[in-house]
Design a protein around this motif. Structure first.
Motif, PDB file in Angstrom:
ATOM      1  N   PHE A  34      39.385  45.958  40.599  1.00  0.00           N
ATOM      2  CA  PHE A  34      39.491  44.648  39.799  1.00  0.00           C
ATOM      3  C   PHE A  34      38.255  43.855  40.294  1.00  0.00           C
ATOM      4  CE2 PHE A  34      40.319  40.575  38.179  1.00  0.00           C
ATOM      5  CZ  PHE A  34      40.505  40.714  36.932  1.00  0.00           C
ATOM      6  N   ALA A  35      38.208  43.494  41.594  1.00  0.00           N
ATOM      7  CA  ALA A  35      37.576  42.506  42.345  1.00  0.00           C
ATOM      8  C   ALA A  35      36.038  43.050  42.167  1.00  0.00           C
ATOM      9  CB  ALA A  35      37.796  42.319  43.842  1.00  0.00           C
ATOM     10  N   ALA A  36      36.072  44.302  42.548  1.00  0.00           N
ATOM     11  CA  ALA A  36      34.511  45.235  42.080  1.00  0.00           C
ATOM     12  C   ALA A  36      33.994  44.914  41.011  1.00  0.00           C
ATOM     13  CB  ALA A  36      34.508  46.407  42.999  1.00  0.00           C
ATOM     14  N   ARG A  37      34.735  45.012  40.036  1.00  0.00           N
ATOM     15  CA  ARG A  37      34.507  45.179  38.609  1.00  0.00           C
ATOM     16  C   ARG A  37      34.057  43.675  37.997  1.00  0.00           C
ATOM     17  NH1 ARG A  37      38.553  47.536  37.078  1.00  0.00           N
ATOM     18  NH2 ARG A  37      39.642  46.011  35.884  1.00  0.00           N
ATOM     19  N   THR A  38      34.967  42.726  38.713  1.00  0.00           N
ATOM     20  CA  THR A  38      34.899  41.554  37.834  1.00  0.00           C
ATOM     21  C   THR A  38      34.092  40.340  38.674  1.00  0.00           C
ATOM     22  OG1 THR A  38      36.900  40.762  38.558  1.00  0.00           O
ATOM     23  CG2 THR A  38      36.718  42.065  36.579  1.00  0.00           C
ATOM     24  N   GLY A  39      33.941  40.820  40.071  1.00  0.00           N
ATOM     25  CA  GLY A  39      33.512  39.564  40.947  1.00  0.00           C
ATOM     26  C   GLY A  39      34.504  38.653  41.505  1.00  0.00           C
ATOM     27  N   ALA A  40      36.067  38.851  41.014  1.00  0.00           N
ATOM     28  CA  ALA A  40      36.889  37.994  41.598  1.00  0.00           C
ATOM     29  C   ALA A  40      37.234  37.979  42.898  1.00  0.00           C
ATOM     30  CB  ALA A  40      38.256  38.490  40.620  1.00  0.00           C
ATOM     31  N   VAL A  41      37.522  37.216  43.763  1.00  0.00           N
ATOM     32  CA  VAL A  41      37.789  37.127  45.130  1.00  0.00           C
ATOM     33  C   VAL A  41      39.336  37.675  45.208  1.00  0.00           C
ATOM     34  CG1 VAL A  41      37.872  35.726  47.200  1.00  0.00           C
ATOM     35  CG2 VAL A  41      36.318  35.011  45.446  1.00  0.00           C
ATOM     36  N   LEU A  42      39.153  38.842  46.094  1.00  0.00           N
ATOM     37  CA  LEU A  42      40.685  39.298  46.607  1.00  0.00           C
ATOM     38  C   LEU A  42      41.215  38.345  47.793  1.00  0.00           C
ATOM     39  CD1 LEU A  42      42.539  41.670  46.410  1.00  0.00           C
ATOM     40  CD2 LEU A  42      41.181  42.692  48.321  1.00  0.00           C
ATOM     41  N   ILE A  43      42.453  38.227  47.468  1.00  0.00           N
ATOM     42  CA  ILE A  43      43.182  37.281  48.235  1.00  0.00           C
ATOM     43  C   ILE A  43      44.105  37.966  48.827  1.00  0.00           C
ATOM     44  CG2 ILE A  43      44.572  35.055  48.544  1.00  0.00           C
ATOM     45  CD1 ILE A  43      41.906  34.407  47.374  1.00  0.00           C
ATOM     46  N   HIS A  44      43.853  38.383  50.152  1.00  0.00           N
ATOM     47  CA  HIS A  44      44.871  39.359  51.140  1.00  0.00           C
ATOM     48  C   HIS A  44      46.124  38.471  51.262  1.00  0.00           C
ATOM     49  CE1 HIS A  44      45.933  42.198  54.034  1.00  0.00           C
ATOM     50  NE2 HIS A  44      45.014  43.044  53.574  1.00  0.00           N
TER      51      HIS A  44
END
Length: 399
Positions: free
Chosen positions: A135-145
């Motif tokens: 999802f992050a790669a597709r939308t640019g959203a920042v992954l919050i680990h």
């Protein structure tokens, strides 16, 4: 790798002012018998969203720039991190999408939605990370680990700063650990102050002993009732902190976790999830091991009521207060009544009776098995009930 410093944790605390609660520290008389001095509970189960996770999630999102916040955030979680990210995103005005396993407790899924996040359900916990990364790669959203980022570590470390102020003479802090974010943060804040920090992990999924022995993050397989710390591999950030700062890692059994939940509920009047009870379980499993005053961090209280029922039963069984017995007796009138009378005279409370007339293997004509579920006062009392029935000539076994 540069470790999070006390100054970083102080900065996180300033950013969290007015956002998180300073949760109470309460004495636990039930645990003092397992220590050479005072034992206190740091009640993060009373934190907003029901766990400490809001601390790290808010600090991480708060430090994103305007473009990153505009792109939204995404997370993978079985529940507590999901709620922390959802609320933090709501407070900071950004969108959150959270990937959760379909088998996650329903209250955690619903709460995450109520905090404003979009929830995507996938098959397993491993699938949540894959889904969030895609999802992050597709939308640019920042992954919050959930744990492996310095800002997450610093945010969780604010728990430690509060403990230092609330218990100035604290000698030991015992902390549950899965991925190690909370453990790393508290160690970063408290070890420089001379406090001993101990991690407590579920033995059924104990990645930290394996990782520390190998000298690098190592994956393990397993399953535990403590879904909040069900992490199969630590990350490089938390591994560096734990290896450098944490004094000791201990493991606790599933039975000890269940007893910990029950102890908190009965004796300390706190609703705690299994992960949140790991530190409590460790103190009870290792009496007198660490110097006091000792603080056990109760990390969360988000537990499915259906799971809680099972956990309480497990805790009662582990404490010898709930027992299942099989009694073989003559299949004639009066024998069952005699067994029940003897259990009652011995102080046992019968919860359930199953008359197994067709019990099969091992029975002979004219005999029958009776399954009894009963309440006892502990292991010694349970053993005394079994001994009394055996002395009366009944063939009895625990199931």
């Amino acid at each position: 790798m540069e470790l999070v410093r006390p100054a970083d944790v102080e900065a996180a605390r300033a950013a969290l002012a007015g956002v998180v609660r300073e949760t109470p520290v309460t004495p636990s008389r039930a645990l003092e018998g397992f220590s050479h001095g005072p034992v206190l509970l740091k009640c993060e189960n009373l934190q907003r969203t029901g766990s400490f996770k809001i601390r790290g999630a808010y600090r991480r999102i708060q430090r994103l720039d305007a473009d990153e916040r505009a792109a939204g955030v995404v997370a993978a979680s079985a529940g507590n991190h999901a709620q922390g990210v959802a609320l933090a995103a709501q407070l900071l005005g950004t969108r959150a999408t959270v990937f959760m396993p379909a088998g996650a407790p329903l209250p955690k899924i619903e709460a995450t939605r109520e905090y404003g996040a979009d929830v995507e359900l996938v098959d397993s916990l491993d699938d949540t990370f894959a889904g969030a990364e895609a999802f992050a790669a597709r939308t640019g959203a920042v992954l919050i680990h959930p744990f492996d980022h310095p800002d997450i570590v610093a945010g969780q470390g604010t728990v430690g700063l509060e403990i230092l102020e609330q218990v100035p003479d604290v000698a030991t802090i015992v902390v549950c650990t899965g991925g190690g974010g909370l453990l790393s943060g508290i160690a970063a804040a408290c070890v420089p102050a001379g406090v001993r920090v101990v991690g407590a992990q579920a033995a059924a999924l104990a990645t930290w002993p394996a990782s520390l022995a190998a000298g690098a993050p190592t994956g393990v397989a397993g399953a535990t009732i403590a879904d909040g710390i069900a992490v199969s591999r630590p990350g490089p950030v938390t591994f560096a902190h734990v290896r450098a700062l944490v004094d000791e890692i201990v493991t606790v059994s599933e039975e000890a976790l269940a007893r910990g939940v029950l102890r908190c509920l009965e004796r300390d009047k706190l609703l705690v999830e299994p992960a949140g009870a790991a530190a409590v379980a460790a103190v009870a499993e290792h009496p007198g091991r660490w110097p006091a005053p000792l603080v056990a961090v109760v990390s969360g209280g988000n537990v499915d009521p259906m799971l809680l029922e099972d956990i309480v039963r497990r805790g009662l069984v582990a404490a010898g207060r709930y027992a299942a017995l099989r009694v073989r007796l003559t299949d004639r009138p009066g024998y069952l009544a005699d067994v029940l009378r003897r259990v009652g005279q011995a102080g046992g409370n019968v919860v359930d009776v199953e008359h197994r007339r067709l019990s099969g293997a091992g029975t002979t004509p004219g005999t029958v098995d009776v399954a009894l579920t009963l309440e006892a006062r502990g292991h010694d009392h349970r053993a005394a009930i079994l001994a009394d029935l055996a002395a009366a000539g009944y063939e009895v076994a625990a199931e």
